[in-house]
Design a protein around this motif. Sequence first.
Motif, PDB file in Angstrom:
ATOM      1  N   GLU A  52      -8.236  -7.019  12.666  1.00 21.34           N
ATOM      2  CA  GLU A  52      -8.921  -6.603  11.453  1.00 21.34           C
ATOM      3  C   GLU A  52     -10.050  -7.555  11.100  1.00 21.34           C
ATOM      4  OE1 GLU A  52      -6.509  -5.487   8.148  1.00 21.34           O
ATOM      5  OE2 GLU A  52      -4.967  -4.677   9.458  1.00 21.34           O
ATOM      6  N   ASP A  53      -9.955  -8.825  11.562  1.00 25.68           N
ATOM      7  CA  ASP A  53     -10.954  -9.804  11.133  1.00 25.68           C
ATOM      8  C   ASP A  53     -11.062 -10.949  12.141  1.00 25.68           C
ATOM      9  OD1 ASP A  53     -12.729 -11.367   9.709  1.00 25.68           O
ATOM     10  OD2 ASP A  53     -11.314 -11.860   8.103  1.00 25.68           O
ATOM     11  N   ILE A  54     -11.832 -10.769  13.204  1.00 26.03           N
ATOM     12  CA  ILE A  54     -12.016 -11.835  14.194  1.00 26.03           C
ATOM     13  C   ILE A  54     -12.686 -13.038  13.563  1.00 26.03           C
ATOM     14  CG2 ILE A  54     -14.196 -10.891  15.072  1.00 26.03           C
ATOM     15  CD1 ILE A  54     -11.541 -12.883  17.076  1.00 26.03           C
ATOM     16  N   ASN A  55     -13.569 -12.816  12.597  1.00 31.05           N
ATOM     17  CA  ASN A  55     -14.222 -13.942  11.928  1.00 31.05           C
ATOM     18  C   ASN A  55     -13.203 -14.785  11.169  1.00 31.05           C
ATOM     19  OD1 ASN A  55     -16.817 -13.230  12.836  1.00 31.05           O
ATOM     20  ND2 ASN A  55     -16.972 -11.700  11.221  1.00 31.05           N
ATOM     21  N   GLY A  56     -12.217 -14.145  10.584  1.00 28.78           N
ATOM     22  CA  GLY A  56     -11.152 -14.876   9.902  1.00 28.78           C
ATOM     23  C   GLY A  56     -10.317 -15.685  10.875  1.00 28.78           C
ATOM     24  N   VAL A  57     -10.032 -15.100  12.037  1.00 30.42           N
ATOM     25  CA  VAL A  57      -9.297 -15.831  13.079  1.00 30.42           C
ATOM     26  C   VAL A  57     -10.086 -17.066  13.488  1.00 30.42           C
ATOM     27  CG1 VAL A  57      -8.512 -15.741  15.490  1.00 30.42           C
ATOM     28  CG2 VAL A  57      -8.023 -13.821  13.951  1.00 30.42           C
ATOM     29  N   MET A  58     -11.376 -16.881  13.728  1.00 29.58           N
ATOM     30  CA  MET A  58     -12.213 -18.011  14.135  1.00 29.58           C
ATOM     31  C   MET A  58     -12.275 -19.076  13.049  1.00 29.58           C
ATOM     32  SD  MET A  58     -15.230 -16.122  16.277  1.00 29.58           S
ATOM     33  CE  MET A  58     -16.036 -17.662  16.712  1.00 29.58           C
ATOM     34  N   ARG A  59     -12.424 -18.665  11.804  1.00 29.91           N
ATOM     35  CA  ARG A  59     -12.479 -19.623  10.693  1.00 29.91           C
ATOM     36  C   ARG A  59     -11.170 -20.401  10.600  1.00 29.91           C
ATOM     37  NH1 ARG A  59     -12.344 -16.348   6.613  1.00 29.91           N
ATOM     38  NH2 ARG A  59     -10.112 -16.627   6.537  1.00 29.91           N
ATOM     39  N   ASP A  60     -10.051 -19.679  10.642  1.00 26.92           N
ATOM     40  CA  ASP A  60      -8.753 -20.334  10.530  1.00 26.92           C
ATOM     41  C   ASP A  60      -8.516 -21.297  11.684  1.00 26.92           C
ATOM     42  OD1 ASP A  60      -8.377 -18.853   8.227  1.00 26.92           O
ATOM     43  OD2 ASP A  60      -6.972 -17.429   9.148  1.00 26.92           O
ATOM     44  N   CYS A  61      -8.887 -20.877  12.899  1.00 31.62           N
ATOM     45  CA  CYS A  61      -8.694 -21.741  14.067  1.00 31.62           C
ATOM     46  C   CYS A  61      -9.632 -22.946  14.008  1.00 31.62           C
ATOM     47  CB  CYS A  61      -8.893 -20.949  15.360  1.00 31.62           C
ATOM     48  SG  CYS A  61      -7.572 -19.743  15.665  1.00 31.62           S
ATOM     49  N   CYS A  71      -7.582 -26.879  21.401  1.00 33.02           N
ATOM     50  CA  CYS A  71      -6.736 -26.384  20.312  1.00 33.02           C
ATOM     51  C   CYS A  71      -7.235 -25.029  19.823  1.00 33.02           C
ATOM     52  CB  CYS A  71      -6.723 -27.403  19.177  1.00 33.02           C
ATOM     53  SG  CYS A  71      -5.844 -26.856  17.691  1.00 33.02           S
ATOM     54  N   ALA A  72      -8.556 -24.911  19.633  1.00 29.39           N
ATOM     55  CA  ALA A  72      -9.129 -23.655  19.138  1.00 29.39           C
ATOM     56  C   ALA A  72      -8.889 -22.518  20.119  1.00 29.39           C
ATOM     57  CB  ALA A  72     -10.622 -23.824  18.858  1.00 29.39           C
ATOM     58  N   ALA A  73      -8.989 -22.793  21.420  1.00 25.07           N
ATOM     59  CA  ALA A  73      -8.742 -21.752  22.424  1.00 25.07           C
ATOM     60  C   ALA A  73      -7.296 -21.262  22.339  1.00 25.07           C
ATOM     61  CB  ALA A  73      -9.046 -22.275  23.823  1.00 25.07           C
ATOM     62  N   ASP A  74      -6.346 -22.188  22.249  1.00 25.66           N
ATOM     63  CA  ASP A  74      -4.936 -21.798  22.116  1.00 25.66           C
ATOM     64  C   ASP A  74      -4.715 -21.005  20.836  1.00 25.66           C
ATOM     65  OD1 ASP A  74      -4.307 -23.086  24.505  1.00 25.66           O
ATOM     66  OD2 ASP A  74      -3.561 -24.911  23.510  1.00 25.66           O
ATOM     67  N   CYS A  75      -5.336 -21.446  19.767  1.00 24.10           N
ATOM     68  CA  CYS A  75      -5.196 -20.778  18.473  1.00 24.10           C
ATOM     69  C   CYS A  75      -5.745 -19.353  18.531  1.00 24.10           C
ATOM     70  CB  CYS A  75      -5.917 -21.597  17.408  1.00 24.10           C
ATOM     71  SG  CYS A  75      -5.860 -20.898  15.742  1.00 24.10           S
ATOM     72  N   MET A 106     -20.791 -23.479   5.629  1.00 23.32           N
ATOM     73  CA  MET A 106     -19.733 -23.566   4.618  1.00 23.32           C
ATOM     74  C   MET A 106     -19.414 -22.158   4.116  1.00 23.32           C
ATOM     75  SD  MET A 106     -19.035 -26.577   4.881  1.00 23.32           S
ATOM     76  CE  MET A 106     -18.350 -27.704   3.726  1.00 23.32           C
ATOM     77  N   ASP A 107     -20.422 -21.311   4.079  1.00 21.86           N
ATOM     78  CA  ASP A 107     -20.239 -19.875   3.858  1.00 21.86           C
ATOM     79  C   ASP A 107     -20.638 -19.209   5.179  1.00 21.86           C
ATOM     80  OD1 ASP A 107     -20.347 -17.177   3.277  1.00 21.86           O
ATOM     81  OD2 ASP A 107     -21.869 -17.355   1.719  1.00 21.86           O
ATOM     82  N   ALA A 108     -19.644 -18.805   5.952  1.00 26.31           N
ATOM     83  CA  ALA A 108     -19.885 -18.268   7.303  1.00 26.31           C
ATOM     84  C   ALA A 108     -20.702 -16.983   7.295  1.00 26.31           C
ATOM     85  CB  ALA A 108     -18.560 -18.041   8.019  1.00 26.31           C
ATOM     86  N   THR A 109     -20.807 -16.332   6.152  1.00 27.08           N
ATOM     87  CA  THR A 109     -21.567 -15.089   6.083  1.00 27.08           C
ATOM     88  C   THR A 109     -23.017 -15.314   5.647  1.00 27.08           C
ATOM     89  OG1 THR A 109     -20.899 -14.637   3.795  1.00 27.08           O
ATOM     90  CG2 THR A 109     -19.483 -13.765   5.563  1.00 27.08           C
ATOM     91  N   SER A 110     -23.377 -16.559   5.357  1.00 26.14           N
ATOM     92  CA  SER A 110     -24.727 -16.829   4.860  1.00 26.14           C
ATOM     93  C   SER A 110     -25.766 -16.681   5.960  1.00 26.14           C
ATOM     94  CB  SER A 110     -24.797 -18.244   4.275  1.00 26.14           C
ATOM     95  OG  SER A 110     -24.772 -19.199   5.324  1.00 26.14           O
ATOM     96  N   GLU A 111     -26.983 -16.402   5.542  1.00 27.71           N
ATOM     97  CA  GLU A 111     -28.093 -16.285   6.484  1.00 27.71           C
ATOM     98  C   GLU A 111     -28.339 -17.616   7.193  1.00 27.71           C
ATOM     99  OE1 GLU A 111     -32.819 -15.167   6.483  1.00 27.71           O
ATOM    100  OE2 GLU A 111     -31.527 -14.236   4.976  1.00 27.71           O
TER     101      GLU A 111
END
Length: 136
Positions: A52-61, A71-75, A106-111
Motif C-alpha cells: 500500500e505504501d512503498i514510500n512508507g516502507v522506505m522511510r521506516d527502514c 540493514c535497510a536491504a534486510d528491512c 525531512m518531508d519526503a514529499t517535498s519538491e
Amino acid sequence: PPAPRTSRMRPRVMFLASDTAHGSLPDGHVIYPEGKGSCDNLDDMNALFALEDINGVMRDCAIDCMGKSECAADCVEDASGVSAGCADCFAGSISCTMDHCIFNCMDATSEKCQTCQEEHCTDDFVVCAGLNPDLQ
C-alpha cells in the motif's frame, strides 16, 4: 513532526525493458522480459504492487537502519516481500538519500526532496532496479 498520512499510495513505476511484452499485472502494467534490473520481474513487481505504501516502507527502514545499506536491504526485503536483489536497490536509494538529501528530505514529499533525489539517487536506482519511479 511529520503530518499524519491520510492516504496510502501505490508505487507507480515505468519499465525500462524492451518493447516486447511478457505479461501483465492486474492493474494493467506491462511486464517485459526479465533481466533488465533486479526488480524487473513478475515476482518483485507483484510484491511491489501489493504494497500500500512503498514510500512508507522506505522511510521506516531508513529510520530504523539509520541509512545503513545492509540493514535497510534486510528491512525492505522483510517488509515488502521483494527479492534480496531488488531490496538492495531500494536500500541503495535509502543510503543515497541519507548521504546526499537528508536535510532536503525531512518531508519526503517535498519538491526539494524529490529534486535532490533526482539529482543524486534516481539514476543509480533505475539502473539497479530496472524500474523508473514516476516522479510526476
